[in-house]
Design a protein around this motif. Structure first.
Motif, short mmCIF file in Angstrom:
data_model
loop_
_atom_site.label_atom_id
_atom_site.label_comp_id
_atom_site.label_asym_id
_atom_site.label_seq_id
_atom_site.Cartn_x
_atom_site.Cartn_y
_atom_site.Cartn_z
N PRO A 1 60.45 12.93 60.02
CA PRO A 1 59.48 12.13 60.78
C PRO A 1 60.23 11.05 61.58
O PRO A 1 61.29 10.58 61.17
CB PRO A 1 58.60 11.50 59.70
CG PRO A 1 59.42 11.54 58.47
CD PRO A 1 60.32 12.74 58.59
N PRO B 1 61.41 7.52 62.99
CA PRO B 1 61.45 6.23 62.30
C PRO B 1 60.31 5.35 62.79
O PRO B 1 59.85 5.49 63.92
CB PRO B 1 62.81 5.65 62.70
CG PRO B 1 63.17 6.35 63.97
CD PRO B 1 62.55 7.71 63.87
N PRO B 2 59.85 4.44 61.94
CA PRO B 2 58.75 3.56 62.37
C PRO B 2 59.19 2.69 63.53
O PRO B 2 60.35 2.29 63.62
CB PRO B 2 58.44 2.73 61.12
CG PRO B 2 59.66 2.82 60.28
CD PRO B 2 60.30 4.15 60.59
N ALA B 3 58.27 2.41 64.41
CA ALA B 3 58.59 1.61 65.59
C ALA B 3 58.86 0.17 65.17
O ALA B 3 58.19 -0.39 64.30
CB ALA B 3 57.43 1.66 66.58
N ALA B 4 59.87 -0.41 65.79
CA ALA B 4 60.19 -1.81 65.52
C ALA B 4 59.10 -2.68 66.16
O ALA B 4 58.57 -2.34 67.20
CB ALA B 4 61.55 -2.15 66.11
N PRO B 5 58.77 -3.79 65.50
CA PRO B 5 57.74 -4.65 66.08
C PRO B 5 58.20 -5.19 67.43
O PRO B 5 59.33 -5.59 67.61
CB PRO B 5 57.58 -5.78 65.05
CG PRO B 5 58.74 -5.68 64.15
CD PRO B 5 59.29 -4.30 64.25
#
Length: 109
Positions: free
Chosen positions: A24, A26-30
């Motif tokens: 998956p 990676p989560p998006a950086a804020p």
């Protein structure tokens, strides 16, 4: 023709393997915009609380500072004291940041 055969004779070898699902993302950086939006919401909430505080504390108090004396609303006196304390903290913080930036870096080696 398969890459597993050297020539066109003979059966193709069977290969049993499973294709793994791709990892998956990676989560998006804020983002900076979301941080600014959150900060604006917090600032608006604090402003509403401050306005309510000032409207409830309108009685006048006597204030003496060094050679100055006067009578001001309690909320205004506390607001001026809070802003003054914030300025002192900002000056001390800026001095420390400047001190750390001027320090020569001690890198490896």
């Amino acid at each position: 023709m398969s890459v597993f055969r050297r020539n066109g004779n003979g059966p193709e070898p069977s290969v049993d393997f499973e294709v793994a699902d791709p990892a998956p993302p990676p989560p998006a950086a804020p983002a900076r915009v979301s941080a600014a939006w959150a900060g604006s919401c917090v600032a608006a909430l604090i402003l509403v609380i401050l306005i309510a505080f000032m409207l409830q504390n309108t009685s006048r108090v006597d204030v003496a500072f060094l050679w100055l004396e006067g009578s001001v609303p309690l909320a205004l006196a506390l607001l001026i004291a809070g802003v003054g304390a914030g300025l002192v903290v900002a000056v001390v913080g800026a001095a420390r940041i400047t001190q750390l930036r001027r320090r020569p870096s001690s890198g490896p080696g």
